[in-house]
Scaffold this motif. Structure first.
Motif, short mmCIF file in Angstrom:
data_model
loop_
_atom_site.label_atom_id
_atom_site.label_comp_id
_atom_site.label_asym_id
_atom_site.label_seq_id
_atom_site.Cartn_x
_atom_site.Cartn_y
_atom_site.Cartn_z
N GLN A 80 0.83 -1.20 0.00
CA GLN A 80 0.00 0.00 0.00
C GLN A 80 0.87 1.26 0.00
O GLN A 80 0.58 2.22 -0.71
CB GLN A 80 -0.93 0.01 1.21
N SER A 81 1.94 1.26 0.76
CA SER A 81 2.85 2.40 0.79
C SER A 81 3.49 2.63 -0.58
O SER A 81 3.63 3.78 -1.02
CB SER A 81 3.93 2.19 1.85
N ALA A 82 3.86 1.56 -1.26
CA ALA A 82 4.43 1.69 -2.60
C ALA A 82 3.40 2.26 -3.57
O ALA A 82 3.72 3.12 -4.39
CB ALA A 82 4.94 0.33 -3.09
N TRP A 83 2.16 1.77 -3.47
CA TRP A 83 1.09 2.27 -4.32
C TRP A 83 0.85 3.76 -4.08
O TRP A 83 0.74 4.55 -5.03
CB TRP A 83 -0.16 1.45 -4.05
N LEU A 84 0.79 4.18 -2.83
CA LEU A 84 0.61 5.60 -2.51
C LEU A 84 1.77 6.44 -3.01
O LEU A 84 1.57 7.57 -3.46
CB LEU A 84 0.41 5.79 -1.00
N ALA A 85 2.98 5.91 -2.96
CA ALA A 85 4.14 6.64 -3.47
C ALA A 85 4.00 6.88 -4.97
O ALA A 85 4.39 7.94 -5.48
CB ALA A 85 5.43 5.88 -3.17
N GLU A 86 3.45 5.92 -5.68
CA GLU A 86 3.23 6.10 -7.12
C GLU A 86 2.20 7.19 -7.38
O GLU A 86 2.35 7.99 -8.31
CB GLU A 86 2.81 4.78 -7.78
N ILE A 87 1.15 7.25 -6.56
CA ILE A 87 0.17 8.32 -6.70
C ILE A 87 0.84 9.67 -6.49
O ILE A 87 0.59 10.63 -7.21
CB ILE A 87 -1.01 8.12 -5.73
N GLU A 88 1.71 9.76 -5.49
CA GLU A 88 2.42 11.01 -5.19
C GLU A 88 3.29 11.45 -6.36
O GLU A 88 3.59 12.62 -6.50
CB GLU A 88 3.28 10.85 -3.94
N SER A 89 3.72 10.51 -7.20
CA SER A 89 4.64 10.85 -8.29
C SER A 89 3.93 11.25 -9.59
O SER A 89 4.60 11.52 -10.58
CB SER A 89 5.58 9.67 -8.56
N LEU A 90 2.59 11.29 -9.59
CA LEU A 90 1.87 11.68 -10.81
C LEU A 90 2.32 13.06 -11.27
O LEU A 90 2.43 13.99 -10.48
CB LEU A 90 0.36 11.70 -10.55
#
Length: 120
Positions: free
Chosen positions: A25-35
């Protein structure tokens, strides 16, 4: 128990029971932050509005603070909240304003502190 720092209240219990799920979940959220499609200020305003709609005061506070830290004005934050009224009613917007104001002011203090440290 763990000495790991967590950003959200749900993270520690999730990590204790399902550490691999928490890490994913943390990795997924990090990807959202990188949009890159939206600038960071717009990104935070959209996430704040989602928190208003969900009636999540902690999320409103957090994203108003982050929006202020990246240059959002109080007028932009308040306007984004007011835009939720036609679709979701006046109550969620009114409830969100104090948390948004507190988060905004916290964000301004953080920016001022960084500027003071840079000058210092």
């Amino acid at each position: 128990m763990t000495d790991q720092a967590f950003s959200f209240s749900y993270e520690q219990p999730l990590h204790e029971v399902f550490p691999a799920l928490h890490e994913a979940q943390s990795a997924w959220l990090a990807e959202i932050e990188s949009l890159k499609a939206l600038d960071r200020k717009t990104h935070e305003l959209v996430r704040m509005v989602c928190s208003v709609i969900l009636r999540n005061p902690g999320g409103v506070h957090r994203h108003a603070r982050l929006a202020a830290e990246v240059g959002a004005s109080w007028d932009e934050i308040a306007a984004a909240i007011v835009l939720t009224e036609p679709g979701f009613g006046i109550l969620p917007a009114v409830e969100a304003l104090p948390e948004a104001r507190a988060g905004f002011e916290e964000g301004l203090r953080a920016v001022e502190s960084e500027l003071d440290d840079a000058d210092g």
